[in-house]
Design a protein around this motif. Structure first.
Motif, PDB file in Angstrom:
ATOM      1  N   ALA A   1      -1.816  -7.074   5.557  1.00 30.97           N
ATOM      2  CA  ALA A   1      -2.529  -8.174   5.611  1.00 30.97           C
ATOM      3  C   ALA A   1      -3.981  -7.352   5.570  1.00 30.97           C
ATOM      4  O   ALA A   1      -4.164  -6.935   6.807  1.00 30.97           O
ATOM      5  N   LEU A   2      -5.040  -7.764   4.848  1.00 30.81           N
ATOM      6  CA  LEU A   2      -6.302  -7.174   4.704  1.00 30.81           C
ATOM      7  C   LEU A   2      -7.293  -8.034   5.054  1.00 30.81           C
ATOM      8  O   LEU A   2      -7.190  -9.105   4.528  1.00 30.81           O
ATOM      9  N   GLY A   3      -8.421  -7.580   5.700  1.00 27.40           N
ATOM     10  CA  GLY A   3      -9.341  -8.637   6.022  1.00 27.40           C
ATOM     11  C   GLY A   3     -10.363  -8.370   4.972  1.00 27.40           C
ATOM     12  O   GLY A   3     -10.292  -7.314   4.037  1.00 27.40           O
ATOM     13  N   ALA A   4     -11.745  -9.044   5.015  1.00 24.22           N
ATOM     14  CA  ALA A   4     -12.577  -8.985   4.217  1.00 24.22           C
ATOM     15  C   ALA A   4     -13.229  -7.664   4.045  1.00 24.22           C
ATOM     16  O   ALA A   4     -13.864  -7.205   2.916  1.00 24.22           O
ATOM     17  N   ASP A   5     -13.306  -6.923   5.221  1.00 26.19           N
ATOM     18  CA  ASP A   5     -13.682  -5.454   5.158  1.00 26.19           C
ATOM     19  C   ASP A   5     -12.517  -4.455   4.646  1.00 26.19           C
ATOM     20  O   ASP A   5     -12.805  -3.318   4.694  1.00 26.19           O
ATOM     21  N   HIS A   6     -11.446  -4.830   4.013  1.00 28.36           N
ATOM     22  CA  HIS A   6     -10.545  -4.199   3.434  1.00 28.36           C
ATOM     23  C   HIS A   6      -9.627  -3.271   4.344  1.00 28.36           C
ATOM     24  O   HIS A   6      -9.049  -2.323   3.919  1.00 28.36           O
ATOM     25  N   LYS A   7      -9.702  -3.679   5.636  1.00 30.14           N
ATOM     26  CA  LYS A   7      -9.010  -3.117   6.942  1.00 30.14           C
ATOM     27  C   LYS A   7      -7.799  -3.826   7.182  1.00 30.14           C
ATOM     28  O   LYS A   7      -7.897  -5.278   6.827  1.00 30.14           O
ATOM     29  N   PRO A   8      -6.793  -3.083   7.889  1.00 33.17           N
ATOM     30  CA  PRO A   8      -5.587  -4.193   8.095  1.00 33.17           C
ATOM     31  C   PRO A   8      -6.029  -5.108   9.300  1.00 33.17           C
ATOM     32  O   PRO A   8      -6.690  -4.669   9.987  1.00 33.17           O
ATOM     33  N   LEU A   9      -5.579  -6.262   9.285  1.00 32.84           N
ATOM     34  CA  LEU A   9      -5.999  -7.051  10.305  1.00 32.84           C
ATOM     35  C   LEU A   9      -5.748  -6.679  11.623  1.00 32.84           C
ATOM     36  O   LEU A   9      -4.404  -6.042  11.744  1.00 32.84           O
ATOM     37  N   PRO A  10      -6.534  -6.900  12.601  1.00 34.14           N
ATOM     38  CA  PRO A  10      -6.171  -6.519  13.753  1.00 34.14           C
ATOM     39  C   PRO A  10      -5.164  -7.173  14.638  1.00 34.14           C
ATOM     40  O   PRO A  10      -5.160  -8.523  14.378  1.00 34.14           O
ATOM     41  N   GLY A  11      -4.454  -6.677  15.656  1.00 30.26           N
ATOM     42  CA  GLY A  11      -3.693  -7.425  16.605  1.00 30.26           C
ATOM     43  C   GLY A  11      -2.296  -7.620  15.807  1.00 30.26           C
ATOM     44  O   GLY A  11      -1.439  -8.428  16.415  1.00 30.26           O
ATOM     45  N   MET A  12      -1.973  -7.282  14.520  1.00 29.33           N
ATOM     46  CA  MET A  12      -0.683  -7.618  13.730  1.00 29.33           C
ATOM     47  C   MET A  12       0.138  -6.286  13.641  1.00 29.33           C
ATOM     48  O   MET A  12      -0.557  -5.501  12.937  1.00 29.33           O
ATOM     49  N   PRO A  13       1.309  -6.216  13.845  1.00 25.94           N
ATOM     50  CA  PRO A  13       2.081  -5.113  13.420  1.00 25.94           C
ATOM     51  C   PRO A  13       2.406  -5.315  11.893  1.00 25.94           C
ATOM     52  O   PRO A  13       2.573  -6.474  11.366  1.00 25.94           O
TER      53      PRO A  13
ATOM     54  N   VAL B   1       0.719  -1.240  -0.146  1.00 21.50           N
ATOM     55  CA  VAL B   1       0.102  -0.129  -0.161  1.00 21.50           C
ATOM     56  C   VAL B   1       0.962   1.186  -0.086  1.00 21.50           C
ATOM     57  O   VAL B   1       1.803   1.361   0.760  1.00 21.50           O
ATOM     58  N   VAL B   2       0.786   2.130  -1.002  1.00 26.03           N
ATOM     59  CA  VAL B   2       1.433   3.479  -1.151  1.00 26.03           C
ATOM     60  C   VAL B   2       0.341   4.661  -0.639  1.00 26.03           C
ATOM     61  O   VAL B   2      -0.750   4.564  -1.338  1.00 26.03           O
ATOM     62  N   MET B   3       0.875   5.409   0.247  1.00 25.22           N
ATOM     63  CA  MET B   3      -0.084   6.382   0.683  1.00 25.22           C
ATOM     64  C   MET B   3       0.980   7.800   0.633  1.00 25.22           C
ATOM     65  O   MET B   3       2.030   7.773   0.781  1.00 25.22           O
ATOM     66  N   LYS B   4       0.279   8.752  -0.260  1.00 24.14           N
ATOM     67  CA  LYS B   4       0.959  10.078  -0.608  1.00 24.14           C
ATOM     68  C   LYS B   4       0.336  10.983  -0.101  1.00 24.14           C
ATOM     69  O   LYS B   4      -0.925  11.318   0.091  1.00 24.14           O
TER      70      LYS B   4
ATOM     71  N   GLU C   1      -1.453  17.880  11.457  1.00 26.81           N
ATOM     72  CA  GLU C   1      -2.519  16.826  11.059  1.00 26.81           C
ATOM     73  C   GLU C   1      -2.331  16.884   9.281  1.00 26.81           C
ATOM     74  O   GLU C   1      -2.456  17.748   8.680  1.00 26.81           O
ATOM     75  N   ILE C   2      -1.643  15.635   8.952  1.00 30.87           N
ATOM     76  CA  ILE C   2      -1.391  15.365   7.460  1.00 30.87           C
ATOM     77  C   ILE C   2      -2.415  14.341   6.813  1.00 30.87           C
ATOM     78  O   ILE C   2      -2.387  13.364   7.420  1.00 30.87           O
ATOM     79  N   THR C   3      -3.225  14.741   5.794  1.00 29.65           N
ATOM     80  CA  THR C   3      -3.750  13.823   5.054  1.00 29.65           C
ATOM     81  C   THR C   3      -3.232  13.063   3.997  1.00 29.65           C
ATOM     82  O   THR C   3      -2.302  13.573   2.902  1.00 29.65           O
ATOM     83  N   TYR C   4      -3.201  11.757   3.834  1.00 29.30           N
ATOM     84  CA  TYR C   4      -2.552  11.013   2.642  1.00 29.30           C
ATOM     85  C   TYR C   4      -3.655  10.349   1.943  1.00 29.30           C
ATOM     86  O   TYR C   4      -4.698   9.967   2.471  1.00 29.30           O
ATOM     87  N   ARG C   5      -3.378  10.265   0.719  1.00 23.84           N
ATOM     88  CA  ARG C   5      -4.404   9.554  -0.116  1.00 23.84           C
ATOM     89  C   ARG C   5      -3.876   8.157  -0.461  1.00 23.84           C
ATOM     90  O   ARG C   5      -2.497   8.068  -0.949  1.00 23.84           O
TER      91      ARG C   5
ATOM     92  N   ASP D   1      -7.588   5.851  -3.488  1.00 23.62           N
ATOM     93  CA  ASP D   1      -8.286   6.948  -3.435  1.00 23.62           C
ATOM     94  C   ASP D   1      -8.807   7.335  -1.845  1.00 23.62           C
ATOM     95  O   ASP D   1      -9.608   8.239  -1.768  1.00 23.62           O
ATOM     96  N   GLU D   2      -8.774   6.239  -0.940  1.00 29.44           N
ATOM     97  CA  GLU D   2      -9.215   6.476   0.190  1.00 29.44           C
ATOM     98  C   GLU D   2      -8.151   7.452   0.993  1.00 29.44           C
ATOM     99  O   GLU D   2      -7.143   7.550   0.739  1.00 29.44           O
TER     100      GLU D   2
END
Length: 116
Positions: A22-34, A4-7, A101-105, A85-86
């Motif tokens: 590692a992403l879950g079915a909800d497209h979010k990073p899996l919890p509990g993992m660095p 994942v690249v965030m600019k 506060e910095i916003t990344y795309r 684009d999120e």
């Protein structure tokens, strides 16, 4: 796993993060993992720093960056869907403890490795 690249919006190409997540079915990073990555200008070793997306959701820039910035920065990356684009926010402080506060795309999300 996904690379994942965030600019950062409104900044040059030296302010970006690259994480392998590692992403879950909800497209979010899996919890509990660095997750590991880099921050800075990826093409220049002097302008990049290792980064860890910690379990609790902060970004740790490590000791190497600590001469320039505090190690830990808040982010909402674990709460966002990791899709192109999120927007993701990082609250970064300088050594004077002024928070910015910095916003990344999210610029790209590419599958790496096996079929995860």
């Amino acid at each position: 796993m996904f690379r994942v690249v965030m600019k950062a919006l409104g900044r040059d190409d030296t302010d970006l993060y690259v994480f392998d997540l590692a992403l879950g079915a909800d497209h979010k990073p899996l919890p509990g993992m660095p997750f590991f990555g880099v921050w800075g200008k990826v093409t220049n070793e002097d302008d990049r720093f290792p980064a860890i997306l910690a379990r609790e959701g902060t970004i740790d820039l490590g000791r190497q960056a600590a001469t320039h910035w505090p190690r830990m920065h808040r982010t909402n990356l674990r709460e966002r869907q990791v899709v192109v684009d999120e927007y993701v926010t990082v609250w970064r402080t300088d050594l004077g403890e002024t928070e910015e506060e910095i916003t990344y795309r999210i610029a790209s999300v590419e599958r790496i490795g096996g079929s995860s």
